[in-house]
Design a protein around this motif. Sequence first.
Motif, PDB file in Angstrom:
ATOM      1  N   VAL A 181     -18.596   9.224 -25.646  1.00 50.61           N
ATOM      2  CA  VAL A 181     -19.128   8.881 -26.963  1.00 50.61           C
ATOM      3  C   VAL A 181     -20.267   9.836 -27.289  1.00 50.61           C
ATOM      4  CG1 VAL A 181     -20.230   7.117 -28.397  1.00 50.61           C
ATOM      5  CG2 VAL A 181     -18.600   6.415 -26.623  1.00 50.61           C
ATOM      6  N   LEU A 182     -20.205  10.431 -28.466  1.00 56.61           N
ATOM      7  CA  LEU A 182     -21.328  11.240 -28.971  1.00 56.61           C
ATOM      8  C   LEU A 182     -21.820  10.572 -30.239  1.00 56.61           C
ATOM      9  CD1 LEU A 182     -23.119  13.816 -28.996  1.00 56.61           C
ATOM     10  CD2 LEU A 182     -21.360  14.876 -30.419  1.00 56.61           C
ATOM     11  N   GLN A 183     -23.022  10.002 -30.180  1.00 61.41           N
ATOM     12  CA  GLN A 183     -23.609   9.429 -31.399  1.00 61.41           C
ATOM     13  C   GLN A 183     -24.415  10.527 -32.068  1.00 61.41           C
ATOM     14  OE1 GLN A 183     -25.270   5.509 -31.222  1.00 61.41           O
ATOM     15  NE2 GLN A 183     -26.649   5.854 -32.933  1.00 61.41           N
ATOM     16  N   LEU A 184     -23.995  10.890 -33.277  1.00 59.38           N
ATOM     17  CA  LEU A 184     -24.687  11.960 -34.008  1.00 59.38           C
ATOM     18  C   LEU A 184     -25.678  11.307 -34.956  1.00 59.38           C
ATOM     19  CD1 LEU A 184     -22.408  14.828 -35.379  1.00 59.38           C
ATOM     20  CD2 LEU A 184     -24.179  14.945 -33.612  1.00 59.38           C
ATOM     21  N   HIS A 185     -26.953  11.521 -34.686  1.00 55.88           N
ATOM     22  CA  HIS A 185     -28.036  10.934 -35.497  1.00 55.88           C
ATOM     23  C   HIS A 185     -28.248  11.862 -36.698  1.00 55.88           C
ATOM     24  CE1 HIS A 185     -31.661   8.527 -36.090  1.00 55.88           C
ATOM     25  NE2 HIS A 185     -32.348   9.633 -36.266  1.00 55.88           N
ATOM     26  N   LEU A 186     -27.581  11.511 -37.813  1.00 58.91           N
ATOM     27  CA  LEU A 186     -27.443  12.446 -38.931  1.00 58.91           C
ATOM     28  C   LEU A 186     -28.514  12.313 -39.995  1.00 58.91           C
ATOM     29  CD1 LEU A 186     -23.576  12.170 -39.378  1.00 58.91           C
ATOM     30  CD2 LEU A 186     -24.818  14.281 -38.840  1.00 58.91           C
ATOM     31  N   SER A 187     -29.348  11.292 -39.914  1.00 66.34           N
ATOM     32  CA  SER A 187     -30.346  11.143 -40.976  1.00 66.34           C
ATOM     33  C   SER A 187     -31.614  10.543 -40.407  1.00 66.34           C
ATOM     34  CB  SER A 187     -29.802  10.229 -42.081  1.00 66.34           C
ATOM     35  OG  SER A 187     -29.761   8.894 -41.657  1.00 66.34           O
TER      36      SER A 187
END
Length: 588
Positions: A181-187
Amino acid sequence: MPHDTPPTTVPTVPCPASAEPRPGELTPADGSRVASHPALAPAARWWRRVTEESFGLDLVPATLTDEVEDGDGATVATVRFVLDETLAAGAYALDVSDAVVHVTAADLPGAFAAAQTLRQLAGAQAFRRSAGAPFVLPAVRLQDAPRHHWRGVLLDVARHFLPKADVLRFVDLAAAHHLNVLQLHLSDDQGWRIEINRYPRLTEVGAWRRESTVGTWRTGTADGRPHGGYYTADDLREIVGYARERGVMVVPEIDVPGHVRAVLAAYPELAARSGTHEVSTIWGISDDVLDPSEATLGFFRDVLDEVCRVFDAPFVSLGGDEVPTTAWSERPDVVDRAAGLGLVADDGTPDVARLHGWFVARLADHLRTRGRRAVVWDEAFGPDLPRDAVVLCWRGHAVALDAMAAGHDVVMAPEQEVYLDHRAADGPDEPVPVGFVRTTADVYAFDPLPPAVRDARPDLPTELPGALLGAQAQVWTEHLDSARRIDYAAFPRLAAFAEAVWTTDPAPRHVGGPAGNAFLERLESAHLPRLAAAGVEFRPPGGPLPWQTRPGVAGYPRDLAAERAAAGWEGAGGWVAGRDGAEPEALA
Ligand code: ACM
């Protein structure tokens, strides 16, 4: 049963459940066939391509069905990926002899793990784009299965934009360690990183900041240099597809209703406080949050619809951490709104703080209509959160049991244990030393839900309705402004985390114990050479190289033992409304 000897002499990371080296080796040649069951084909394809590239080979793809139809011993594949649905989810076995490689996998995730293990078995040179050495696989019999099914890593691309090529490289490195799992913290307050067609100012304005704080915000040092960047929808589809082809699910994070100053700079009408807003140039927590109105909900439903068209994971994170409610309390109409929605405290007075959970819950409901489950940081857990939301527990372990008792599935991400932006050692040379000391051995000792946490809650039934899905390491990037800085912070600690959440070996992994020492030995002798061959600028065991230091840039070290002494085994953990005020918090 705990035991003192390492369970394997096969030096892969994560360590397999059992492995038996055998005499002999296999040297597949040009034209060797790699046959796969159709369900496992992406894993076979990935392994074939990476092996062809490194070793300059031409391997031939095939399906197992072709092989049966050929009925000719001479065409039997050298490498076979076979499906065995009787194995546990994610499990696989490898049988390498001097003639064939036989991979048996329960499912595609198991086949991906098998493929990564096969790559590691070929030695450090397999991590080079051009190995400059012959391809040799040592004969081995190996069985393996994961302990946890959510083995995640969060990458914060909001605080510092990370170019797409570096994100793809990070995906490769995560997959190399069986992370899925890669959680992309986009904001976040400091930047919005995903193109949204309907609201172009999110990236036109929100993706850029005037300057950045250098080190902790407390010194007030700024670099005077604009920073920014964003990913187009096509960039993100590429990242999602690339990750999928490596067995990694990308979970996007759009943080609400706090951590939104970049949104407010672009669309100030969404702010709880009127006035002009700027993309934040300092780290920490802002009390400029969203107006919890129907208009704001409508805006974010539109945003999430576009997010769902780009990301195919069944999970979307809504953030939900660190939400100061002062701006809501200041507005009588927001207080009335809370009252009108029935969000009241025990004494019957309107409780604006409950708008936090209520707001996140409305967006979680919307995600459900799009076939997705919300993931939220643990502050958003409360009576208003829908039960299908996954709670990501960062403020410690204890909240997890309450969330599971309330029916939520949880993922453990405690800042006391697995925040990899935190300093890797106590020495003065650590670059921008923030947070707690987390050595590689400390991270290896991580247990998502230690028995002591469970034992401390005899009030709870033995079986809780919510499940422990797994755990996630966090790479926050306030102080990691490049892939080189991320390499230093993440490696080799991410390898230690990966094994801690993968291994089914019950041997205790405490610091200084036999399992931890065996891991460190395996890491130094076999795995750091792999990382080096892959071009990873990891933190050397002896400390930073001169160019990895940041002399004169102040961090903000915290003392885990002192915080635990003051607040119990859990430590105080995280930002707490009323305790920490609206100032930027200690962590950043
Ligand atoms: C967090 O570290 N604020 C999730």
